[in-house]
Design an enzyme around this catalytic site. Structure first.
Site, PDB file in Angstrom:
ATOM      1  N   HIS A 118      13.250 -14.521  31.225  1.00  0.00           N
ATOM      2  CA  HIS A 118      12.577 -13.272  31.618  1.00  0.00           C
ATOM      3  C   HIS A 118      13.563 -12.246  32.164  1.00  0.00           C
ATOM      4  CE1 HIS A 118      12.377 -14.016  36.066  1.00  0.00           C
ATOM      5  NE2 HIS A 118      12.247 -15.290  35.723  1.00  0.00           N
ATOM      6  N   ASP A 170      17.696 -14.811  39.081  1.00  0.00           N
ATOM      7  CA  ASP A 170      16.397 -15.193  38.533  1.00  0.00           C
ATOM      8  C   ASP A 170      15.800 -13.964  37.828  1.00  0.00           C
ATOM      9  OD1 ASP A 170      13.882 -16.228  38.026  1.00  0.00           O
ATOM     10  OD2 ASP A 170      13.270 -16.307  40.128  1.00  0.00           O
ATOM     11  N   GLU A 179       7.297 -11.804  34.082  1.00  0.00           N
ATOM     12  CA  GLU A 179       7.180 -13.214  34.465  1.00  0.00           C
ATOM     13  C   GLU A 179       6.834 -13.345  35.939  1.00  0.00           C
ATOM     14  OE1 GLU A 179       8.685 -17.240  35.797  1.00  0.00           O
ATOM     15  OE2 GLU A 179       9.123 -15.237  36.533  1.00  0.00           O
ATOM     16  N   GLU A 180       7.449 -12.522  36.772  1.00  0.00           N
ATOM     17  CA  GLU A 180       7.199 -12.612  38.211  1.00  0.00           C
ATOM     18  C   GLU A 180       5.821 -12.083  38.588  1.00  0.00           C
ATOM     19  OE1 GLU A 180       9.035 -14.332  39.915  1.00  0.00           O
ATOM     20  OE2 GLU A 180      11.101 -14.221  39.169  1.00  0.00           O
ATOM     21  N   ASP A 192      15.377 -20.873  32.768  1.00  0.00           N
ATOM     22  CA  ASP A 192      15.131 -20.255  34.072  1.00  0.00           C
ATOM     23  C   ASP A 192      15.837 -21.098  35.125  1.00  0.00           C
ATOM     24  OD1 ASP A 192      14.108 -18.546  36.029  1.00  0.00           O
ATOM     25  OD2 ASP A 192      12.065 -18.626  35.239  1.00  0.00           O
ATOM     26  N   HIS A 234      14.687 -15.951  45.179  1.00  0.00           N
ATOM     27  CA  HIS A 234      13.841 -14.792  45.480  1.00  0.00           C
ATOM     28  C   HIS A 234      14.355 -13.972  46.659  1.00  0.00           C
ATOM     29  CE1 HIS A 234       9.934 -15.704  43.047  1.00  0.00           C
ATOM     30  NE2 HIS A 234      11.039 -15.875  42.333  1.00  0.00           N
TER      31      HIS A 234
END
Length: 372
Positions: free
Chosen positions: A70, A184, A216-217, A239, A333
């Site tokens: 992603h 990410d 995606e998030e 990922d 994150h």
């Protein structure tokens, strides 16, 4: 190894320094389209923003493969603007509030300009004793861009709904490790493009669709739409996987930096989005075989609390066999996600081997599995 690191890092650094939160991936869409156009037979961007690149295989009867990562990142959205020029925000994706106070951010204006801001933190000298160790909830957080009033914020091009990202950074630390925003999944995007260069020089038997998915998030929205268009025989998600080789997470799993790429054996979100992936058993065997062929150390994880796009890709059509592969990362994150370039290089080798040796008679049948 040095040349391989330089090759993948050329992509990784520029991708990590490109802010593009979910639903606002335009910078990454353009960059990935340009990079893949130079290496692939065809590149298309669908209406949602998924970048779909095609490497035509040598054997038209071989099963089509979809490999995806992603292109978006977690961030925030402007929720409100105060009369005195401060900006309130709402999270977009799994943003941990405990890291926000004092963080630097970039807000994208209407014209596309990136405007710098700071998430406010109460000055230490005047923080009450009973508040020194309290994490402020998102609804109380605010951004200071230097504006003196509401009108100055609006005049800068910021309004309700403007995207907010961590200020981009890319820092090299010891032992071929890097700390950066949006590893990410910009690490996965860098692997995709680096693999495209390999496949362009040495074509696989199977036709390969390399997909940089969007949103995606934001509840894993994009890759499923791409899979509906491609309808591949199998799909491979790239990922990151949370490493627990830090003092605070010791023992949660066995994933470590420089331990090699990671095979996902089980994921389940467990909160909100009740989805996950139990990978197709034949794909698991093929990943393990590819690692053995290349003498790659393969880590494994089974984790509650994680999801990838494959959770929904598997549900397309009559069902698409899926498997997750990834690389270890610390501090996920946050704005300082940390990984080893060695693991990314090994991951690329693993997936390339999987593609080059993928069986031409694979059809995803579980009946064949049951008869083993």
């Amino acid at each position: 190894m040095v040349n391989e690191i330089m090759e993948i890092e050329n992509y990784l650094e520029k991708y990590c320094l490109t802010p593009a939160i979910s639903g606002h991936e335009d910078r990454m869409i353009r960059m990935l389209s340009d990079d893949l156009m130079k290496l692939c037979d065809n590149v298309n961007v669908d209406n949602l923003g998924n970048v779909i690149a095609v490497i035509t295989g040598k054997d038209s009867s071989a099963p089509a493969l979809m490999i995806f990562a992603h292109s978006d990142q977690v961030g925030m959205i402007v929720r409100a603007i105060t009369e005195d020029g401060y900006i309130r925000m709402e999270r977009l994706g799994g943003v941990p509030e405990r890291i926000l106070a004092g963080a630097a951010v970039k807000i994208e204006s209407r014209s596309g300009e990136l405007i710098s801001g700071i998430i406010g933190t109460t000055s230490h000298h005047l923080t009450p004793t009973d508040n020194k160790y309290v994490v402020q909830p998102m609804e109380r957080c605010y951004i200071d861009i230097g504006a003196r009033n509401y009108e100055e914020v609006i005049d800068s091009g910021i309004n309700i709904g403007s995207p907010i990202a961590y200020e981009p950074r890319y820092t090299k630390i010891l032992n071929s490790r890097i700390s950066a925003t949006s590893l990410d999944d910009r690490g996965g995007c860098a692997v995709l493009v680096s693999m495209a260069a390999k496949f362009a020089k040495k074509r696989p038997n199977a036709t390969v669709y390399l997909v940089a998915s969007v949103q995606e998030e934001f509840n894993l929205r994009g890759a499923m739409v791409a899979a509906q268009q491609i309808n591949p025989k199998a799909a491979i998600s790239i990922d990151l996987v949370v490493a627990t080789d830090t003092p605070d997470l010791a023992g949660r799993n066995s994933i470590v930096l420089d331990g090699g790429p990671v095979l996902g054996t089980y994921t389940f979100h467990g909160r909100g989005t009740l989805n996950g992936l139990i990978p197709h058993p034949e794909l698991v065997r093929l990943v393990e075989s590819s690692a053995k062929n290349q003498n790659i150390s393969l880590q494994r994880h089974a984790t509650v609390g994680m999801l990838t796009d494959s959770s929904y890709v598997q549900l397309v059509g009559e069902g698409i066999p899926c498997v997750d592969v990834g690389w270890p990362a610390r501090y996920t994150h946050s704005g300082v996600e940390t990984s080893s370039l060695n693991d990314l290089i090994a991951l690329e080798k693993l997936v390339c081997e999987l593609v080059y040796t993928f069986p031409t008679n694979f059809d995803g049948s579980r009946l064949k599995e049951a008869s083993r």
